[in-house]
Design a protein around this motif. Structure first.
Motif, short mmCIF file in Angstrom:
data_model
loop_
_atom_site.label_atom_id
_atom_site.label_comp_id
_atom_site.label_asym_id
_atom_site.label_seq_id
_atom_site.Cartn_x
_atom_site.Cartn_y
_atom_site.Cartn_z
N GLN A 26 -20.79 -21.38 -3.38
CA GLN A 26 -19.54 -22.11 -3.19
C GLN A 26 -19.03 -21.92 -1.76
O GLN A 26 -18.57 -22.88 -1.13
N TYR A 27 -19.11 -20.69 -1.26
CA TYR A 27 -18.66 -20.45 0.12
C TYR A 27 -19.48 -21.30 1.10
O TYR A 27 -18.95 -21.80 2.10
N VAL A 73 -13.63 -28.17 1.55
CA VAL A 73 -14.89 -28.85 1.35
C VAL A 73 -14.77 -30.31 1.79
O VAL A 73 -15.62 -30.84 2.52
N TYR A 85 -11.29 -19.52 -7.43
CA TYR A 85 -12.33 -20.48 -7.82
C TYR A 85 -12.01 -21.12 -9.16
O TYR A 85 -12.28 -22.31 -9.39
N PRO A 104 -12.22 -24.73 -7.02
CA PRO A 104 -13.26 -24.08 -6.21
C PRO A 104 -13.25 -24.49 -4.74
O PRO A 104 -13.78 -23.77 -3.90
N ASN A 105 -12.65 -25.64 -4.42
CA ASN A 105 -12.70 -26.15 -3.05
C ASN A 105 -11.46 -25.82 -2.23
O ASN A 105 -11.45 -26.06 -1.03
N TYR A 154 -6.96 -18.02 -2.66
CA TYR A 154 -8.16 -18.66 -3.20
C TYR A 154 -8.42 -18.16 -4.62
O TYR A 154 -8.39 -16.95 -4.88
N LEU A 175 -20.38 -16.04 -5.65
CA LEU A 175 -19.76 -17.26 -5.17
C LEU A 175 -20.32 -17.70 -3.82
O LEU A 175 -19.75 -18.56 -3.14
N ASP A 221 -17.37 -10.28 -5.33
CA ASP A 221 -16.71 -11.39 -6.01
C ASP A 221 -16.64 -11.08 -7.51
O ASP A 221 -17.64 -10.65 -8.10
N LYS A 262 -20.59 -24.18 0.74
CA LYS A 262 -20.14 -25.58 0.72
C LYS A 262 -18.89 -25.80 1.57
O LYS A 262 -18.59 -26.92 1.95
N MET A 263 -18.18 -24.73 1.85
CA MET A 263 -16.89 -24.86 2.52
C MET A 263 -17.09 -25.00 4.03
O MET A 263 -17.86 -24.26 4.63
#
Length: 506
Positions: free
Chosen positions: A375-376, A494, A415, A419-420, A413, A372, A353, A378-379
């Motif tokens: 963040q991943y 998300v 971020y 980010p979502n 994508y 990241l 990343d 959270k998805m």
């Protein structure tokens, strides 16, 4: 305009030959009319052209009206170097009421240059005035009047012009001067980065005199042959991307800053490869600053400035081929015409990343590794997305690819942009749409689908439903686009929502 009148006179001579013969083969001779037009020039002596008087009148031709022709009369001025083995002329048609014709220094000098006249050497220029009736019912011999002038041209750059000075990021020395692109009729253009500073337009990389600059009027070029203060350098007050245009005939110049709205990513280092239909957009953070945060692979990378479905477009490229993208480095603007010759791409050294920042104001690229993974996590379906390099696609008769799932259009994508969300923008037609996780030659793949059949876009977004159709037989619920147009699509993985926003195309 370079038109030869020979074919006109041959045609008229042929007509004259037929009309001058009767059935008994009698021949008639048409006498040349007396020269009543009396072509004159001001000045009527030898002319020496100089670049500092490019916009001034160099010569004016005057004449009397033709008197031996009846009806509407057309006048032509024909000019060329007398006795040239490669005799080339410029021919101009004038109005019937015209009694004069003037040429500026730049115009006359360009003619001499086109005729291969030698700078600093007198050329004998033949000038002929021709009066004729192109639409006369019967042939009338044209009236002519001629004179010869001695004209000495100057060495006006015809094919090369350079930008040099402190505004040139490559360096202020003449050896670092950048060449402008030559166009038609002594027009030149160049697009690239300039520093805040001064620059001159010079005919070579060897001497800073003579040069073209300005004085008093920022849009008027002034030629300074000796560097004695006749012209001043051009100036830019801010670093940035500029287009410079110069016309050495009209003696005009324009220096305009380019405010860029879009930059994309292309190359084997992106999750989308070299597919021109899958250019990944960068996020415009501020004027002249673009950012990408997301996955990259080991491979090559460059930045197109147009999404035109072809490789021959302007780019932001590396200053040298294969340069490591990590750290802070310089960027170069490459025109579409030079994009295949100067195809210098960056190298991404390893999968991971990254955060990339393109700064047009400072002419820099900054690339650093980021993490990241949080963040991943959270998805929704994050593991599946991450394993697939954050890829998601759109398919359906509303989309550009139609129902061809093996060529489904990619969402992207970034971020830094959101980010979502994975995003896509482009033209949609009236019809159905859904989001497969995999490009495939079969439909047994995971999808994001609608919550109900034929669901229409809602102003506050629509709920996402994950359907794993890997084994087949799952409900096939699609969204229905009711109006064709240009759309921005955001798939928020998300908060499990999709947004279809009709907007203006870029």
């Amino acid at each position: 305009m370079k038109k030869q009148l020979l074919h006109i006179f041959l045609l008229l001579a042929t007509v004259a030959g037929f009309t001058a013969c009767n059935s008994e083969d009698n021949h008639y001779t048409l006498d040349r009319p007396e020269d009543v037009m009396q072509l004159r020039s001001t000045p009527d002596s030898a002319i020496t052209l100089t670049a500092d008087k490019a916009q001034e009148t160099a010569v004016t031709f005057t004449w009397n009206a033709a008197s031996n022709l009846s009806g509407d009369v057309a006048y032509y001025i024909e000019m060329g170097i007398e006795g040239s083995s490669t005799y080339t002329t410029d021919t101009v048609r004038l109005a019937s009421e015209a009694r004069s014709y003037a040429l500026t220094t730049a115009q006359l000098n360009r003619m001499l240059s086109d005729w291969n006249g030698v700078a600093g050497t007198p050329s004998s220029v033949s000038v002929k005035l021709i009066a004729m009736q192109p639409e006369a019912a019967t042939y009338q011999l044209p009236e002519t009047s001629s004179l010869t002038l001695s004209v000495t041209p100057y060495d006006q750059p015809k094919n090369e012009l350079y930008i040099s000075g402190t505004a040139n990021p490559a360096g202020s020395s003449l050896a670092d001067a950048v060449k402008m692109d030559a166009g038609m009729d002594n027009g030149y253009t160049w697009t690239g980065f300039l520093n805040a500073g001064d620059f001159k337009l010079t005919p070579d990389r060897y001497s800073d005199v003579p040069f073209y600059g300005t004085k008093g009027n920022a849009y008027t070029l002034v030629y300074d042959e000796l560097g004695n203060g006749g012209a001043e350098p051009l100036h830019v007050s801010e670093d940035g991307l500029y287009t410079v245009t110069a016309d050495l005939e009209d003696m005009t110049v324009s220096v305009s800053r380019i405010n860029t709205e879009n930059v994309w990513m292309l190359g084997s280092a992106t999750p989308y490869g070299w597919n021109l239909g899958d250019l990944a957009p960068m996020y415009k953070q501020d004027e002249g600053i673009f950012v990408y945060e997301g996955p990259l692979k080991q491979g090559e990378l460059k930045f197109p400035m147009q999404n035109a479905n072809k490789f021959e477009v302007p780019y932001i490229m590396a200053p040298e081929a294969g340069k490591d993208i990590t750290g802070t480095g310089a960027i170069e603007y490459v025109t579409a015409a030079n994009s295949t010759m100067h195809d210098y791409k960056w190298n991404v050294p390893a999968d991971g990343d990254y955060r990339i920042t393109l700064d047009f104001n400072r002419r820099t690229i900054v690339c650093e590794r980021v993490d990241l993974s949080a963040q991943y996590a959270k998805m929704l379906e994050g593991k599946r997305l991450a394993a697939n390099d954050m890829k998601l696609y759109l398919v359906g008769d509303a989309t550009p690819c139609g129902w061809n799932i093996s060529n489904a259009n990619s969402l992207h994508y970034n971020y830094a942009a959101d980010p979502n969300c994975l995003t896509w923008e482009g033209s949609l037609t009236k019809g159905e749409i859904k989001f497969p996780f995999i490009r495939s030659d079969k439909w047994e793949v995971p999808f994001y689908c609608a919550a109900s059949f034929g669901e229409q876009p809602a102003e506050g977004g629509n709920q996402l439903t994950f359907v794993d159709n890997s084994g087949g037989g799952q409900p096939d619920r699609k969204w229905y686009i009711t109006k064709a147009g240009y759309y921005q699509i955001k798939v928020d993985v998300v908060n499990r929502k999709v947004y279809f926003k009709e907007t203006t195309g870029k």
